[in-house]
Every structure is written in C-alpha cells, then in structure tokens.
Design an enzyme around this catalytic site. Structure first.
Site, PDB file in Angstrom:
ATOM      1  N   ASP A 173       0.861  -1.180   0.000  1.00  0.00           N
ATOM      2  CA  ASP A 173       0.000   0.000   0.000  1.00  0.00           C
ATOM      3  C   ASP A 173       0.902   1.236   0.000  1.00  0.00           C
ATOM      4  OD1 ASP A 173      -2.361   1.573   0.297  1.00  0.00           O
ATOM      5  OD2 ASP A 173      -1.963   1.699   2.444  1.00  0.00           O
ATOM      6  N   ASP A 194      -0.197   5.198   0.899  1.00  0.00           N
ATOM      7  CA  ASP A 194      -0.441   6.137   1.991  1.00  0.00           C
ATOM      8  C   ASP A 194      -0.575   5.400   3.322  1.00  0.00           C
ATOM      9  OD1 ASP A 194      -1.128   8.968   0.661  1.00  0.00           O
ATOM     10  OD2 ASP A 194      -1.920   7.382  -0.603  1.00  0.00           O
ATOM     11  N   ASP A 253      -2.106  -0.522   5.567  1.00  0.00           N
ATOM     12  CA  ASP A 253      -2.408   0.114   6.854  1.00  0.00           C
ATOM     13  C   ASP A 253      -3.871   0.427   7.090  1.00  0.00           C
ATOM     14  OD1 ASP A 253      -2.423   2.365   4.919  1.00  0.00           O
ATOM     15  OD2 ASP A 253      -2.711   3.545   6.745  1.00  0.00           O
TER      16      ASP A 253
END
Length: 271
Positions: A32, A34, A216
C-alpha cells in the site's frame, strides 16, 4: 479452510522464520502507499514517500525474480507518480484497475460500466460538499474519495448524509477508511480479489513463489483476509500505531519507518 476474524497480531519478526517464507522465486512484494510507504498527510496531494523508502522499493524492483506491486486506494496513475519506481505493477482504486510496468491498463469488467455513474455522483456531491470547509472531494474515475481530515468534526453528519443520499440514489456503495469516505461501484471487487489475481499472475502464489502484502487501512483488510484464506504461505502485515489492533493480518509494523526497515532487510536477503 476458514476465514481469519480480526484479532490482535504480533509485530513482524524480521529474520527467521519469516525469511524462509519469503525466499521463494519469484518474490512478489505488494505494498500500500499512503500510511505504509508514505506517512499520512493532511491532504492527499502533499503526501510523499521518503527518499530512502523509494530507494529500497526501487532496489527490490531491480532484483532478479522480485516483482513489486503498489496496491492503493489512489488512482493507479497517481500511485505510480507518487512512488515513482520503474518496473512496478500498480493496483489502483482499491482493486478496480491494474496497470503493468509497461503502462498497459486493465479495468475490471464488473466496474467498467460504472464510470459515468461515478461521475454523476461527483456532480451531485460537489455543490453539497463545497461549502463544508476542510472537505476534499477527489474524483478518481472509478471511485470517489471524500477526505475530511481537515474538517470540523461537527460537520461530519452533514457530509455523511449528503454522501449516503447520493449513494442510495445511484445504487453505489459507501465504505470508510482513515478520515475518508469512499464511494464505489456495488461490485464484488476489492483489494482482496485484486491481490489474488495479480499474485497468481506474477507467480507469487504458485509453487516455489513467495508473497508479502503490507497495508495500513481498513480497505487492506480485504487483502489480508483473502490471502490468509486462499494463500496461507503469504505474509500479511498491518501498519498501525494501535498497540493491539483488530486485524486479519498475521503481523504488524508500527509506522512507515518500520516498513522502510523491513524493505531494506528484505533487500539483503535477495543479494
């Protein structure tokens, strides 16, 4: 084989036995952007991947029999621009689009017919959200993101009401992430279906291959669940500051600097 419900996951042990699970060929590293490679920023347009993290990703991408895939809620082109690493695959819009290192784009057939509907949703929402200070409406073609990190929390009921009305009227789907509402087509496509498809294509889920996915946000839970259900050898890692997160991932890391350290360690295992 049963699903893995959210539970507390331990910190990722850098070293054995994880090294043994990631020594296959090819090694597919799915990341991922961000909150994983880049720290969360107040506005999506100011988020940056640290130089050292980008160097680690680029060095891995240059290794023989290592495949890098960025798996982002951003549009694929935006995720590629932000990380700026050659030889990387990109899954964008939470799984709705996949772009090869050569730039060939594939949009999931279930999603393709919804582009005009997403545009219609953006036109409906723009005048409703424009007066709400701190709210950012991001049209990503196949999905919409409504960021409210900078908004007055007291305005969120008004924002949610406007989004829910548009979603109901147009037959779309509303999900949530970190300080963001996501408007999506009502299809059974997500990061989970996308990482399984690309992981198989790249060889990370076949005999002799290895795969790690690091994310996240709540949308990454789709990938954690899918991989742990269908690919038990895959390593799944949730990045979180919560000391006891509820996650379907097998392991955790605390922040993007720890992700950078993990990538640098992984690089030493592929010399």
């Amino acid at each position: 084989m049963t699903a893995h419900p959210p539970t507390t996951a331990p910190l990722l042990p850098i070293g054995e036995p994880v090294a043994e699970r990631l020594d296959g060929n090819p090694l597919v590293v799915m990341l991922d952007v961000d909150g994983t490679l880049a720290p969360i920023a107040p506005r999506p347009d100011v988020a940056e991947v640290p130089t050292e993290t980008r160097r680690a990703v680029a060095a891995l991408a240059a290794r023989d029999r290592v495949r890098i895939a960025l798996v982002s809620g951003r549009a694929a082109a935006d995720a590629r621009r932000m990380v700026s690493v050659a030889n990387a695959w990109v899954i964008g819009n939470h799984g709705y689009e996949t772009v090869s290192p050569e730039g060939e784009s594939l949009v999931d057939p279930q999603v393709a017919s919804y582009r005009s509907v997403i545009s219609q949703a953006a036109r409906r929402l723009a005048p409703r959200l424009a007066p709400v200070r701190g709210v950012i409406l991001e049209d990503k073609g196949w999905t919409l993101s409504i960021h409210y990190r900078l908004a007055d929390p007291g305005m969120l009921p008004r924002v949610r009401e406007a989004i829910e009305e548009a979603v109901r009227a147009l037959g779309l789907r509303l999900t949530e992430g970190k300080m963001v509402f996501e408007v999506r087509p009502p299809t059974r496509v997500d990061k989970g279906t996308a990482v399984l498809t690309l992981g198989l294509k790249l060889g990370g889920l076949g005999n002799g291959g290895s795969l790690v996915f690091v994310g996240d946000d709540q949308t990454d839970e789709d990938a954690f669940r899918a991989l742990r259900l269908r690919a038990r050898s895959a390593v799944t890692v949730r990045v979180t500051t919560d000391p006891a997160p509820a996650t379907a991932a097998e392991f955790t890391l605390r922040d993007p600097p720890e992700v950078q350290s993990f990538l640098e360690w992984l690089l030493t295992t592929r010399q």
